[in-house]
Scaffold this active site. Structure first.
Site, PDB file in Angstrom:
ATOM      1  N   ARG A 177      79.390  59.827  27.344  1.00  0.00           N
ATOM      2  CA  ARG A 177      78.092  60.513  27.395  1.00  0.00           C
ATOM      3  C   ARG A 177      77.274  60.311  26.109  1.00  0.00           C
ATOM      4  NH1 ARG A 177      76.538  64.207  31.286  1.00  0.00           N
ATOM      5  NH2 ARG A 177      78.047  64.356  32.944  1.00  0.00           N
ATOM      6  N   ARG A 228      71.560  63.979  25.662  1.00  0.00           N
ATOM      7  CA  ARG A 228      70.665  64.999  25.102  1.00  0.00           C
ATOM      8  C   ARG A 228      70.887  65.394  23.661  1.00  0.00           C
ATOM      9  NH1 ARG A 228      72.005  68.766  29.944  1.00  0.00           N
ATOM     10  NH2 ARG A 228      73.827  67.465  29.607  1.00  0.00           N
ATOM     11  N   ARG A 237      63.047  61.953  27.600  1.00  0.00           N
ATOM     12  CA  ARG A 237      63.358  62.850  28.716  1.00  0.00           C
ATOM     13  C   ARG A 237      62.252  63.889  28.922  1.00  0.00           C
ATOM     14  NH1 ARG A 237      64.321  65.722  32.260  1.00  0.00           N
ATOM     15  NH2 ARG A 237      66.265  66.735  32.849  1.00  0.00           N
ATOM     16  N   ASP A 290      73.964  57.537  36.428  1.00  0.00           N
ATOM     17  CA  ASP A 290      74.782  58.695  36.800  1.00  0.00           C
ATOM     18  C   ASP A 290      75.702  58.309  37.946  1.00  0.00           C
ATOM     19  OD1 ASP A 290      74.809  61.735  35.994  1.00  0.00           O
ATOM     20  OD2 ASP A 290      75.315  61.594  38.116  1.00  0.00           O
ATOM     21  N   TYR A 302      81.877  66.236  44.866  1.00  0.00           N
ATOM     22  CA  TYR A 302      80.452  66.567  44.747  1.00  0.00           C
ATOM     23  C   TYR A 302      79.759  66.591  46.098  1.00  0.00           C
ATOM     24  CZ  TYR A 302      79.521  67.016  39.854  1.00  0.00           C
ATOM     25  OH  TYR A 302      79.466  67.510  38.589  1.00  0.00           O
TER      26      TYR A 302
HETATM   27  O1  CP3 Z   1      78.054  58.036  29.015  1.00  0.00           O
HETATM   28  C1  CP3 Z   1      76.832  57.835  28.992  1.00  0.00           C
HETATM   29  O2  CP3 Z   1      76.131  58.084  28.011  1.00  0.00           O
HETATM   30  C2  CP3 Z   1      76.173  57.207  30.189  1.00  0.00           C
HETATM   31  C3  CP3 Z   1      75.476  58.124  31.010  1.00  0.00           C
HETATM   32  C4  CP3 Z   1      76.192  59.074  31.941  1.00  0.00           C
HETATM   33  C5  CP3 Z   1      75.513  60.189  32.512  1.00  0.00           C
HETATM   34  N1  CP3 Z   1      76.318  60.749  33.444  1.00  0.00           N
HETATM   35  C6  CP3 Z   1      74.154  60.612  32.156  1.00  0.00           C
HETATM   36  C7  CP3 Z   1      73.750  62.002  32.423  1.00  0.00           C
HETATM   37  C8  CP3 Z   1      77.479  59.035  32.507  1.00  0.00           C
HETATM   38  C9  CP3 Z   1      78.647  58.098  32.220  1.00  0.00           C
HETATM   39  C10 CP3 Z   1      77.527  60.092  33.465  1.00  0.00           C
HETATM   40  C11 CP3 Z   1      78.708  60.330  34.314  1.00  0.00           C
HETATM   41  C12 CP3 Z   1      78.774  61.575  35.087  1.00  0.00           C
HETATM   42  N2  CP3 Z   1      77.775  62.208  35.765  1.00  0.00           N
HETATM   43  C13 CP3 Z   1      79.971  62.273  35.329  1.00  0.00           C
HETATM   44  C14 CP3 Z   1      81.338  61.857  34.857  1.00  0.00           C
HETATM   45  C15 CP3 Z   1      81.591  62.172  33.426  1.00  0.00           C
HETATM   46  C16 CP3 Z   1      81.813  63.631  33.146  1.00  0.00           C
HETATM   47  O3  CP3 Z   1      81.064  64.160  32.340  1.00  0.00           O
HETATM   48  O4  CP3 Z   1      82.741  64.221  33.714  1.00  0.00           O
HETATM   49  C17 CP3 Z   1      79.645  63.395  36.116  1.00  0.00           C
HETATM   50  C18 CP3 Z   1      80.617  64.453  36.582  1.00  0.00           C
HETATM   51  C19 CP3 Z   1      78.250  63.325  36.393  1.00  0.00           C
HETATM   52  C20 CP3 Z   1      77.429  64.256  37.230  1.00  0.00           C
HETATM   53  C21 CP3 Z   1      76.431  64.947  36.415  1.00  0.00           C
HETATM   54  N3  CP3 Z   1      75.275  64.374  35.940  1.00  0.00           N
HETATM   55  C22 CP3 Z   1      76.434  66.297  36.014  1.00  0.00           C
HETATM   56  C23 CP3 Z   1      77.532  67.297  36.338  1.00  0.00           C
HETATM   57  C24 CP3 Z   1      75.279  66.505  35.277  1.00  0.00           C
HETATM   58  C25 CP3 Z   1      74.807  67.833  34.746  1.00  0.00           C
HETATM   59  C26 CP3 Z   1      75.602  68.259  33.595  1.00  0.00           C
HETATM   60  C27 CP3 Z   1      74.980  67.701  32.384  1.00  0.00           C
HETATM   61  O5  CP3 Z   1      75.692  67.107  31.560  1.00  0.00           O
HETATM   62  O6  CP3 Z   1      73.749  67.891  32.279  1.00  0.00           O
HETATM   63  C28 CP3 Z   1      74.573  65.276  35.206  1.00  0.00           C
HETATM   64  C29 CP3 Z   1      73.308  65.005  34.519  1.00  0.00           C
HETATM   65  C30 CP3 Z   1      73.339  63.963  33.456  1.00  0.00           C
HETATM   66  N4  CP3 Z   1      73.969  62.735  33.552  1.00  0.00           N
HETATM   67  C31 CP3 Z   1      72.692  64.009  32.181  1.00  0.00           C
HETATM   68  C32 CP3 Z   1      72.939  62.791  31.542  1.00  0.00           C
HETATM   69  C33 CP3 Z   1      72.416  62.334  30.209  1.00  0.00           C
HETATM   70  C34 CP3 Z   1      71.834  65.150  31.676  1.00  0.00           C
HETATM   71  C35 CP3 Z   1      70.506  65.026  32.335  1.00  0.00           C
HETATM   72  C36 CP3 Z   1      69.381  65.526  31.486  1.00  0.00           C
HETATM   73  O7  CP3 Z   1      68.898  64.770  30.637  1.00  0.00           O
HETATM   74  O8  CP3 Z   1      68.957  66.661  31.729  1.00  0.00           O
END
Ligand code: CP3
Length: 355
Positions: free
Chosen positions: A27, A31, A40, A76, A154
Site C-alpha cells: 500500500r 494516502r 486524490r 485495486d 467481498y
Molecule cells: O500497494 C499499493 O500501493 C497499490 C495500491 C493498492 C490499493 N489497494 C489502493 C487503494 C493495493 C495493492 C490494494 C489492494 C487491496 N484493495 C486489498 C488487499 C490488500 C490489503 O490491504 O489487504 C484490499 C482488501 C483492497 C480493497 C480495498 N480498497 C479496501 C478495503 C479499501 C478501503 C480501505 C482503505 O484502505 O481505504 C480500498 C481503497 C483503496 N485501495 C485505497 C487505496 C490507496 C484508498 C482509497 C482512497 O484514496 O480513499
C-alpha cells in the site's frame, strides 16, 4: 532484467545473493503521502484507478519520495469483480468500497462474466505500460490481484465485514456454490495476471487478505486451492509470483509448496521461524508491524535490525511491512524505515560475508 538499474528486488525473489536487502511497502501508493492526497482531492478513487496517467503518477511517487526498491502499480483488487458484472461504489467517508448487488445465489454466480482483460481492464494494462516507460528501468514494477477467496468474500458480503457471516454460511451450507464461484474467479484472475505480465509487470503479488478468516483445513480447501488454480494459468517461471495470505501462519509450508516464488509473511509470525519452516522452498517477504512506523526513527531502526537478525544471513528476503502501511503514518517515519533497511542490511550482509 538486463535493462534494470536496480535488480535487487528480483534477485531476492529468485533467492540470489544480494549486497543489501531490497525493501518496498504494501500500500505504498496511498494516502499517507501528501502528494497522493493532492491528486486524490481532485479525483475520486475509481477515476484514479481508471485513468492510466493518474495511476502511473501515484505509483511512482513512493519511488521518487522514499527510494523504495520496487514500484507497485496503483489499482485495486476490486476492479476485477467490477469487470465481471458487479456494481462497485466508493462513497466518500463511508468506509471502504462496496458492491451494491452482492452475490447471494447460484444464479448470481452464473451471471458473472469472465472478462477479457484487454477490453474490460485495459486501463490497468495501459497504466502498467505507461509506468514501465516512466520508470525507465529504475526499479521493477509489480502487478497484483486479489486471491479468488478474498474476492469472493467481498462479492458475497458486498463489502468488508467483521464476521463474514454470509460467505461462511454459504461455505458450510452450499460449499459447491462457493467452489463454483472460486473457479470462475480463478479463471478471471489467471487471465488478468497473465495480461498484466504481458503488459510489462516484472513480478505479481496475489493478496489473500481474508484467507485468515478460515480455519486451516478450510483455508487449504477453499483459498489455497484456488490460488494454485490461478498459478496454473500463468506462464511458467516468467516472473516471480508473491503470495501474501494474511493471518495464515498456520499454513506457510503449504503456501510455499503451492508454486509461489515468494511467501508474504504478516507481522504476527516470527520471520526466523517462518524461514526455518519454509526452508529453500521460497523467498520470504515481510514483516514489520506497520504500527512500528508511529514510533521514532531510532525505534524503527531497532525493529528493522531485529527482523534482519531473525531472518539471518541467507538469500531470499524482501523487506516489507507485515501488512499495508496505515494512512496516518508520518512520511518521515516511512522514509526512516526505508533508509534503515538499506543501511542496516548493507552492514549486516557485509559482516556476514567477512565472518
Ligand atoms: O500497494 C499499493 O500501493 C497499490 C495500491 C493498492 C490499493 N489497494 C489502493 C487503494 C493495493 C495493492 C490494494 C489492494 C487491496 N484493495 C486489498 C488487499 C490488500 C490489503 O490491504 O489487504 C484490499 C482488501 C483492497 C480493497 C480495498 N480498497 C479496501 C478495503 C479499501 C478501503 C480501505 C482503505 O484502505 O481505504 C480500498 C481503497 C483503496 N485501495 C485505497 C487505496 C490507496 C484508498 C482509497 C482512497 O484514496 O480513499
Amino acid at each position: 532484467m538486463s535493462d534494470l538499474k536496480n535488480p535487487l528486488f528480483l534477485q531476492a525473489c529468485r533467492r540470489e545473493p544480494v549486497n543489501r536487502t531490497p525493501v518496498w511497502m504494501m500500500r505504498q501508493a496511498g494516502r499517507y503521502l501528501p502528494q497522493y492526497r493532492a491528486i486524490r482531492a481532485k479525483n475520486d478513487f475509481l477515476t484514479m484507478c481508471k485513468t492510466p496517467e493518474l495511476a502511473s503518477e501515484v505509483s511512482i511517487q513512493p519511488v521518487d519520495i522514499l527510494g523504495v526498491d520496487a514500484c507497485i502499480i496503483f489499482s485495486d483488487i476490486l476492479v476485477v469483480p467490477e469487470a465481471m458484472g458487479l456494481k462497485l461504489v466508493v462513497e466518500e467517508g463511508k468506509g471502504g468500497p462496496r458492491f451494491t448487488n452482492p452475490i447471494r445465489s447460484r444464479t448470481d454466480i452464473e451471471k458473472l462474466a469472465i472478462p477479457d482483460p484487454a477490453r474490460e481492464l485495459k486501463f490497468v494494462l495501459d497504466a502498467i505500460r505507461m509506468t514501465r516507460k516512466a520508470l525507465d528501468g529504475r526499479v521493477p514494477l509489480i502487478g497484483f490481484s486479489g486471491s479468488p477467496w478474498t474476492l469472493a468474500a467481498y462479492m458475497i458480503e458486498g463489502g468488508g465485514s467483521r464476521t463474514f457471516r454470509t460467505i461462511k454460511e454459504m461455505l458450510y451450507v452450499n460449499p459447491r456454490d462457493v467452489h463454483f464461484l472460486l473457479e470462475k474467479l480463478a479463471e478471471a484472475t489467471g487471465a488478468y495476471l497473465k495480461a498484466i505480465i504481458e503488459a510489462g509487470a516484472q513480478a505479481v503479488q496475489i493478496f489473500d487478505s481474508w484467507g485468515g478468516i478460515l480455519p486451516p483445513h478450510e483455508f487449504r480447501e477453499f483459498s489455497l486451492r484456488s490460488i494454485r488454480h490461478v498459478l496454473s494459468l500463468l506462464p511458467t517461471r516468467s516472473v516471480p509470483v508473491i503470495v501474501f495470505c494474511r493471518e495464515c501462519g498456520h499454513s506457510l509450508e503449504d503456501i510455499a509448496e503451492s508454486g509461489a516464488d515468494v511467501v508474504g509473511i504478516d507481522w504476527a509470525t516470527d520471520l526466523g521461524v517462518a524461514r526455518r519452516r519454509v526452508g529453500s522452498k521460497a523467498a520470504l517477504q515481510g514483516n514489520l508491524d506497520p504500527a512500528v512506523l508511529y514510533a521514532p526513527p531510532k525505534t524503527i531502526r531497532e525493529h528493522v535490525v531485529r527482523i534482519l537478525e531473525q531472518f539471518g544471513p541467507h538469500p531470499g528476503h524482501i523487506f516489507n511491512l507485515g501488512h499495508g502501511i496505515h494512512p496516518d503514518t508520518p512520511v518521515d517515519n516511512a522514509k526512516a524505515f526505508i533508509d534503515a533497511v538499506k543501511e542496516e542490511s548493507s552492514r549486516f550482509h557485509a559482516s556476514a560475508r567477512s565472518s
